[in-house]
Each structure stands twice: as C-alpha cells, then as structure tokens.
Design a protein around this motif. Sequence first.
Motif, PDB file in Angstrom:
ATOM      1  N   ASN A 118       0.796 -17.225 -38.455  1.00  0.00           N
ATOM      2  CA  ASN A 118      -0.204 -18.442 -37.859  1.00  0.00           C
ATOM      3  C   ASN A 118      -1.695 -18.127 -38.413  1.00  0.00           C
ATOM      4  O   ASN A 118      -2.444 -17.245 -37.763  1.00  0.00           O
ATOM      5  CB  ASN A 118       0.083 -18.376 -36.577  1.00  0.00           C
ATOM      6  CG  ASN A 118      -0.786 -19.583 -35.961  1.00  0.00           C
ATOM      7  OD1 ASN A 118      -1.611 -20.450 -36.660  1.00  0.00           O
ATOM      8  ND2 ASN A 118      -0.306 -20.196 -34.727  1.00  0.00           N
ATOM      9  N   LEU A 119      -1.973 -18.906 -39.212  1.00  0.00           N
ATOM     10  CA  LEU A 119      -3.364 -18.871 -39.576  1.00  0.00           C
ATOM     11  C   LEU A 119      -4.454 -19.164 -38.897  1.00  0.00           C
ATOM     12  O   LEU A 119      -5.738 -19.082 -39.123  1.00  0.00           O
ATOM     13  CB  LEU A 119      -3.572 -19.749 -41.003  1.00  0.00           C
ATOM     14  CG  LEU A 119      -2.458 -19.211 -42.350  1.00  0.00           C
ATOM     15  CD1 LEU A 119      -2.688 -20.215 -43.317  1.00  0.00           C
ATOM     16  CD2 LEU A 119      -2.672 -17.839 -42.620  1.00  0.00           C
ATOM     17  N   PHE A 120      -4.109 -19.814 -37.915  1.00  0.00           N
ATOM     18  CA  PHE A 120      -5.153 -20.271 -36.846  1.00  0.00           C
ATOM     19  C   PHE A 120      -5.216 -19.201 -35.753  1.00  0.00           C
ATOM     20  O   PHE A 120      -5.777 -19.300 -34.825  1.00  0.00           O
ATOM     21  CB  PHE A 120      -4.812 -21.498 -36.025  1.00  0.00           C
ATOM     22  CG  PHE A 120      -4.546 -22.722 -37.129  1.00  0.00           C
ATOM     23  CD1 PHE A 120      -5.881 -23.267 -37.427  1.00  0.00           C
ATOM     24  CD2 PHE A 120      -3.303 -23.135 -37.676  1.00  0.00           C
ATOM     25  CE1 PHE A 120      -5.760 -24.426 -38.646  1.00  0.00           C
ATOM     26  CE2 PHE A 120      -3.353 -24.232 -38.660  1.00  0.00           C
ATOM     27  CZ  PHE A 120      -4.629 -24.849 -39.070  1.00  0.00           C
ATOM     28  N   ALA A 166      -8.479 -13.525 -37.224  1.00  0.00           N
ATOM     29  CA  ALA A 166      -9.383 -13.817 -38.309  1.00  0.00           C
ATOM     30  C   ALA A 166      -8.511 -14.261 -39.572  1.00  0.00           C
ATOM     31  O   ALA A 166      -7.317 -13.643 -39.750  1.00  0.00           O
ATOM     32  CB  ALA A 166     -10.132 -12.466 -38.731  1.00  0.00           C
ATOM     33  N   TYR A 167      -9.006 -14.980 -40.530  1.00  0.00           N
ATOM     34  CA  TYR A 167      -8.272 -15.193 -41.697  1.00  0.00           C
ATOM     35  C   TYR A 167      -8.543 -14.543 -42.609  1.00  0.00           C
ATOM     36  O   TYR A 167      -9.456 -13.989 -43.142  1.00  0.00           O
ATOM     37  CB  TYR A 167      -8.911 -16.670 -41.884  1.00  0.00           C
ATOM     38  CG  TYR A 167      -7.959 -17.464 -43.338  1.00  0.00           C
ATOM     39  CD1 TYR A 167      -6.883 -18.143 -43.125  1.00  0.00           C
ATOM     40  CD2 TYR A 167      -8.732 -17.260 -44.506  1.00  0.00           C
ATOM     41  CE1 TYR A 167      -6.371 -18.701 -44.484  1.00  0.00           C
ATOM     42  CE2 TYR A 167      -8.251 -17.963 -45.491  1.00  0.00           C
ATOM     43  CZ  TYR A 167      -6.986 -18.673 -45.569  1.00  0.00           C
ATOM     44  OH  TYR A 167      -6.534 -18.854 -46.533  1.00  0.00           O
ATOM     45  N   VAL A 168      -7.317 -14.053 -43.387  1.00  0.00           N
ATOM     46  CA  VAL A 168      -7.243 -13.133 -44.427  1.00  0.00           C
ATOM     47  C   VAL A 168      -6.706 -13.713 -45.556  1.00  0.00           C
ATOM     48  O   VAL A 168      -5.447 -14.062 -45.411  1.00  0.00           O
ATOM     49  CB  VAL A 168      -6.665 -11.848 -43.974  1.00  0.00           C
ATOM     50  CG1 VAL A 168      -6.571 -10.595 -45.265  1.00  0.00           C
ATOM     51  CG2 VAL A 168      -7.610 -10.911 -42.887  1.00  0.00           C
ATOM     52  N   ASN A 169      -7.041 -13.721 -46.824  1.00  0.00           N
ATOM     53  CA  ASN A 169      -6.453 -14.157 -47.896  1.00  0.00           C
ATOM     54  C   ASN A 169      -6.469 -13.024 -48.833  1.00  0.00           C
ATOM     55  O   ASN A 169      -7.447 -12.776 -49.722  1.00  0.00           O
ATOM     56  CB  ASN A 169      -7.072 -15.347 -48.625  1.00  0.00           C
ATOM     57  CG  ASN A 169      -6.215 -16.241 -49.600  1.00  0.00           C
ATOM     58  OD1 ASN A 169      -5.201 -15.364 -50.044  1.00  0.00           O
ATOM     59  ND2 ASN A 169      -6.585 -17.204 -49.937  1.00  0.00           N
ATOM     60  N   ALA A 210      -1.819 -15.630 -47.417  1.00  0.00           N
ATOM     61  CA  ALA A 210      -3.070 -15.852 -46.332  1.00  0.00           C
ATOM     62  C   ALA A 210      -2.107 -15.528 -45.255  1.00  0.00           C
ATOM     63  O   ALA A 210      -1.015 -15.972 -45.029  1.00  0.00           O
ATOM     64  CB  ALA A 210      -3.685 -17.122 -46.365  1.00  0.00           C
ATOM     65  N   TYR A 211      -2.932 -15.121 -44.206  1.00  0.00           N
ATOM     66  CA  TYR A 211      -2.249 -14.811 -42.877  1.00  0.00           C
ATOM     67  C   TYR A 211      -3.397 -14.297 -41.683  1.00  0.00           C
ATOM     68  O   TYR A 211      -4.563 -14.240 -42.517  1.00  0.00           O
ATOM     69  CB  TYR A 211      -1.361 -13.558 -42.936  1.00  0.00           C
ATOM     70  CG  TYR A 211      -2.098 -12.154 -43.373  1.00  0.00           C
ATOM     71  CD1 TYR A 211      -2.744 -11.180 -42.422  1.00  0.00           C
ATOM     72  CD2 TYR A 211      -2.097 -11.999 -44.792  1.00  0.00           C
ATOM     73  CE1 TYR A 211      -3.307 -10.177 -42.984  1.00  0.00           C
ATOM     74  CE2 TYR A 211      -2.566 -10.748 -45.327  1.00  0.00           C
ATOM     75  CZ  TYR A 211      -3.020  -9.679 -44.324  1.00  0.00           C
ATOM     76  OH  TYR A 211      -3.720  -8.836 -44.718  1.00  0.00           O
ATOM     77  N   GLY A 212      -3.304 -14.792 -40.774  1.00  0.00           N
ATOM     78  CA  GLY A 212      -4.063 -14.056 -39.480  1.00  0.00           C
ATOM     79  C   GLY A 212      -4.005 -12.853 -39.093  1.00  0.00           C
ATOM     80  O   GLY A 212      -2.907 -12.251 -39.300  1.00  0.00           O
ATOM     81  N   LYS A 248     -12.209 -14.752 -34.437  1.00  0.00           N
ATOM     82  CA  LYS A 248     -12.136 -14.679 -35.866  1.00  0.00           C
ATOM     83  C   LYS A 248     -13.031 -13.690 -36.500  1.00  0.00           C
ATOM     84  O   LYS A 248     -13.520 -13.796 -37.799  1.00  0.00           O
ATOM     85  CB  LYS A 248     -12.950 -16.171 -36.256  1.00  0.00           C
ATOM     86  CG  LYS A 248     -12.524 -17.525 -35.613  1.00  0.00           C
ATOM     87  CD  LYS A 248     -10.825 -17.495 -36.133  1.00  0.00           C
ATOM     88  CE  LYS A 248     -10.171 -18.604 -35.724  1.00  0.00           C
ATOM     89  NZ  LYS A 248      -8.648 -18.728 -36.020  1.00  0.00           N
ATOM     90  N   ASP A 256     -18.422  -9.365 -40.124  1.00  0.00           N
ATOM     91  CA  ASP A 256     -17.902 -10.978 -39.795  1.00  0.00           C
ATOM     92  C   ASP A 256     -19.103 -11.557 -38.908  1.00  0.00           C
ATOM     93  O   ASP A 256     -19.634 -12.646 -39.075  1.00  0.00           O
ATOM     94  CB  ASP A 256     -16.827 -11.175 -39.703  1.00  0.00           C
ATOM     95  CG  ASP A 256     -15.602 -10.690 -40.769  1.00  0.00           C
ATOM     96  OD1 ASP A 256     -15.972 -10.730 -41.609  1.00  0.00           O
ATOM     97  OD2 ASP A 256     -14.514 -10.512 -40.256  1.00  0.00           O
TER      98      ASP A 256
END
Length: 332
Positions: free
Chosen positions: A38-40, A43-46, A52-54, A93, A114
């Motif tokens: 779940n990307l939401f 923290a967002y990681v690409n 991409a993943y959370g 995040k 961050d």
Amino acid sequence: VSKMERDDSPMPVPSLINHTFCNDGKELITVDETPSENLFVGAYVNEGPKGAYGVVTTMKFWAWNPTPSSRSDSMARAPYTLVAAMSFPHGPKNRVSALAGTASGSMVCTVSNDEKAFRLWKKLIPEEGSETKRMPAWTCLCKVTIPAGFSNFKTERNGAAFSTDGSTLALSFGNMVTLWDSAEARFLTCLRHLEGVTGVIDSIRFVSAGLLQDVLLIKSDLGVSLQSPFGTRGGFQGWTWGVPSATKNLQNQGCVAITVYNSKTENSQLFLIDAVTGKHAIGESHASLLGLVDDFEGRIVSMSAGGTISRESAWADTSSDDDTRFRLLTLS
C-alpha cells in the motif's frame, strides 16, 4: 504478500536499519522498517526495478533478560524482552536516518532527514512501591527542527553520538558536527571536519584515549579527525588525517587504528596514529613515519581491539620507557 503476475518481483523483506546498546548492554534500542504494498501507508519509497512501496518504521525498546538457571528456561527465553514500541517515531511519511543513546540508557536521540528534525526520547522509571510491576516507559521529550544552515545536508546512519555522561549530543550534517545541550536541546557550537574539504561525515563518536576524555573521533571517506568538542584543552590542538580512499577506524589504548582499502590492488593498509599528537605511533622506517603497520589482501570490514595499557598517556606530563601493548583483531 500478493503477486498479480508470476513475473512480479517480491516485496523486500523487513529489515533492521539501526540499533544501539545502552547501560552495558542491559538495554537495546532498534529501528526496523517493514515494506507495504500500500503506497499510502508509511513513507513512500521508489527503488527502480523493484518498484514503489510504502515503509512502516518502528522504534523498539528492549531490556536484557538475566541468564536463566536451568537449560530448559534458557532455550525458551529470549535474551531481550520488548519493553515498548513506537511506530512512525518521526511521523508516517518520514524515515529514521540516525540513532544514538546515552551510556546510562536514560535518553535516546533519533534523526530524520525527511522531517529535517531530531527528537529526544526519555525513559520514565516506574515509582517504587507501586502495586503493579511495570516496565519502564519511553516518551518523546522534544522535537527540534534542524537549523536552516544545516538542514540542506543529510545525517548519515552513524552521524549521532552522546558524550560519556550524556550531557552533550553531537550531530553531523555534511562536513560539520553540531553540539547540543541534551538537557535543554540547546545549540552550543559546531566543528568542521576537514578544512577546505566538502566530504560527508559518515561516523562520529566520543572516545577517551588515556587522559584525553570525551574527544570527538570523526570519519568521512576523505579522512579522520580527532577534535576537542569545545576548543583546546590542556594543550591538545586536535589533528586531521586525510586519505584518498574509504577508511575504517577504531580508537583504543591511546591510539587510533585506521585501515585504507585500495580498490585497484584490492589490498588494505593498516595505520596506527597517536591519539594525542596525530603522528605515527610506531617505528622509524619511511613507511612507519606514516604510521603504516602492515598490508593485507582484501578489504578489512571490521576491527576490534583489547588489552591493557602499560605506560602513561602522551597527554601526561611524565614519561615512561615501557611499551604500550594491546591486541588488534581484524576481519577481512
């Protein structure tokens, strides 16, 4: 973890990204990250091909379990007990970039690049005589936004350290080390690692070599420096040791051991530097004038030193003809 197609890459496994021991190993603080599809969430990681993943970050506080008397108990009991856990210590995040704890285990610092802030965590001891036996609790003492002059630089994983008594906190930003009063989270001063060099500090710690107490050992890919946190003291001016390659360092028994790896020859060199003077610690040959001790095949990934010192530190006014002997173990 679900995969929509056979060729889909699996999610990265949960990982322990940092840890610190306090109170002679009686307490352990860890920071781990758990990936989520779940990307939401978190923290967002690409990370390119992996997709991409959370990431969900959790800080955990552990207490040492005394060794059980019976073998059956020891097989069933874990060495540490989880005392407390805090998900998203810097917000959902934001990830944790650095971690440090005081020697007494009463305070912990986390830094987030961050969030551009660091937080101080304090241990709350249950009152004696309470009816219920409770584990110690941890609370966030304060959040400090990193000043604008340093917030443009990142703090590396080992870029945070407390002094021996826990009164001073050191944080690195780029090529600078900032010093803070840990009781009031008040900025005190800053130090530059290597003059005229813009390398990034990847490790700082307070060390004591002989009569040198709580001096800062600072390392980057471009060199090593040993500095007094608050200017000269007892004539100690500090020193820097610049190298063209990545280094590892270790302080013990009045000297600093440094290894330099040459990727072209795939060899490592070991140097011993006197902690007080910054000069070579042994020998009179040309190689020894640079502090060179030996050459090794391959890369040295870890060092450990132990032993007893048999002469006065160079910091002292008196001198002795006895040798300083200690054992240095290397792993390559």
